[in-house]
Scaffold this active site. Sequence first.
Site, mmCIF file in Angstrom:
data_model
loop_
_atom_site.group_PDB
_atom_site.id
_atom_site.type_symbol
_atom_site.label_atom_id
_atom_site.label_comp_id
_atom_site.label_asym_id
_atom_site.label_seq_id
_atom_site.Cartn_x
_atom_site.Cartn_y
_atom_site.Cartn_z
ATOM 1 N N GLY A 138 0.754 -1.244 0.000
ATOM 2 C CA GLY A 138 0.000 0.000 0.000
ATOM 3 C C GLY A 138 0.783 1.292 0.000
ATOM 4 N N GLU A 177 3.888 -6.612 2.158
ATOM 5 C CA GLU A 177 3.584 -7.042 0.788
ATOM 6 C C GLU A 177 3.669 -5.870 -0.185
ATOM 7 O OE1 GLU A 177 -0.388 -8.629 1.091
ATOM 8 O OE2 GLU A 177 0.216 -10.288 2.380
ATOM 9 N N PRO A 178 4.807 -5.216 -0.287
ATOM 10 C CA PRO A 178 4.886 -4.037 -1.164
ATOM 11 C C PRO A 178 4.902 -4.428 -2.638
ATOM 12 C CG PRO A 178 7.068 -4.593 -0.360
ATOM 13 C CD PRO A 178 6.114 -5.551 0.314
ATOM 14 N N GLY A 179 4.189 -3.684 -3.445
ATOM 15 C CA GLY A 179 4.215 -3.895 -4.891
ATOM 16 C C GLY A 179 4.656 -2.620 -5.582
ATOM 17 N N CYS A 226 -10.817 1.982 -29.945
ATOM 18 C CA CYS A 226 -12.111 2.573 -30.293
ATOM 19 C C CYS A 226 -12.965 2.837 -29.065
ATOM 20 C CB CYS A 226 -12.831 1.660 -31.273
ATOM 21 S SG CYS A 226 -11.828 1.442 -32.725
ATOM 22 N N GLU A 227 -12.486 3.681 -28.200
ATOM 23 C CA GLU A 227 -13.244 4.110 -27.023
ATOM 24 C C GLU A 227 -12.765 5.508 -26.647
ATOM 25 O OE1 GLU A 227 -14.247 1.756 -23.842
ATOM 26 O OE2 GLU A 227 -13.630 -0.144 -24.743
ATOM 27 N N TYR A 247 1.529 -2.316 -12.170
ATOM 28 C CA TYR A 247 0.166 -2.362 -12.694
ATOM 29 C C TYR A 247 0.105 -1.786 -14.113
ATOM 30 C CZ TYR A 247 -0.376 -3.100 -7.715
ATOM 31 O OH TYR A 247 -0.216 -3.573 -6.447
#
Length: 415
Positions: free
Chosen positions: A239, A273-275, A342-343, A371
């Site tokens: 986090g 739990e670092p990401g 196409c959005e 991510y």
Amino acid sequence: MHHFTYRDNELFVENVAVQELVATYGTPLYIYSKATFQRHFTAFDSAFGALPHLTCYSVKACSNMHILRFLGKMGAGMDIVSGGELFRALRAGIQPAKIVYSGVGKTRTEILQALEAGILMFNVESMGELEKISEVANQTGHTANVALRINPDVDPHTHPYISTGLKENKFGLDMEQSYAAYMRAMELPAITPMGIDCHIGSQLTSLSPFREAVEKILLFREKLCSAGLCIDYIDLGGGLGIPYDTEEPPHPQEFGKLLTDMLSGLGITLILEPGRVIAGNAGILVTKVQYTKKTATKEFVIVDAAMNDLIRPSLYQSHHHIAEVSPRGRAKHTVDVVGPICESGDFLARDRLMPAVEPRELLAVFSAGAYGFTMSSQYNSRPRAAEVLVRGDTAHLIRRRETYEDLIAPEETRS
Ligand code: LLP
């Protein structure tokens, strides 16, 4: 601190020019700096040096095998959330006794795979899951170490999609349910209640929600101990935020000091739990400008990376700094940087002050290491980007660019 720097108006990753990498590997291209990864891991892990602890890198942030392997060699454990992540971690040579398994929807098959591997601990998110783990372990002659994931109802003050410790979130059990679950865990066969787990959210830019969560956990731990269950492992999840734009998140050192002050002398082993804080600023996404386009109200820079390559701006309205790979000191004006999908939700930046870039120029999208690639897809049948890892003067292709054949290969079935 990272190793993405300009030398004579050329962006370098460590000692390699981005231009050179693009000439070899094309765009869109994820480029990671090994020295940055290592530096972040060491800075984080050493901040907890005064406590018995295990840093379990959160695989979901950036799960390339080459990255898992070198983090494992540095002593990292892994935080996993699926059978696929377990498979990656084991293949990367991570010791099973350094793997913790979180997630609200573990299947019977995944539970069995983790039991067979001999992971350190399941972070259990519901009563049903606790019963299921006990049943699977009991039937197959295993014992499962578990932590119950407590939802402490603490506001992490982050984007709602990545807040996980509020009572309206799907994660964990509230204090009362957790207590009941620990009492049940003591009775259930093949279960050893070993830890208390908590993960309140991602991209936190202040320490106070962590402090609040730890205070609640410590009180809860005392309550359990009075009931005859003394727990030695506390898993605080991940986090810790990173600077994407103007945020000034606390340094891991401050986080380490807070937890050391709160936990030392209590006989606790801390799991983290670092990401993002390890991977986020260790990677960039490089993209090539295809077109520029002016409408009555807007100016667009159309690039060859899209929401399928980096979905964070579209999904969380997140800011990623975007800069020229070869800056030329041109005047800035306001543009939207968009992809070919196409959005209208396909953008990398909106209303961004940027130099007047031209087709064929390269842009670097910063802070894309966490991510980024892991959330990428093949939407619009766009093959996923290549990933390159730079170490000093050398670059290694750590994931080849997908081909059109890769797009359809799993569909080549005879029915
Ligand atoms: N542990 C658990 C149980 C988690 O759910 C997460 C992240 C982490 C650790 C790692 O959190 P970190 O240190 O990276 O903040 N896709 C979103 C982030 C989702 C985070 C999900 N869980 C984004 O791009 O911002």
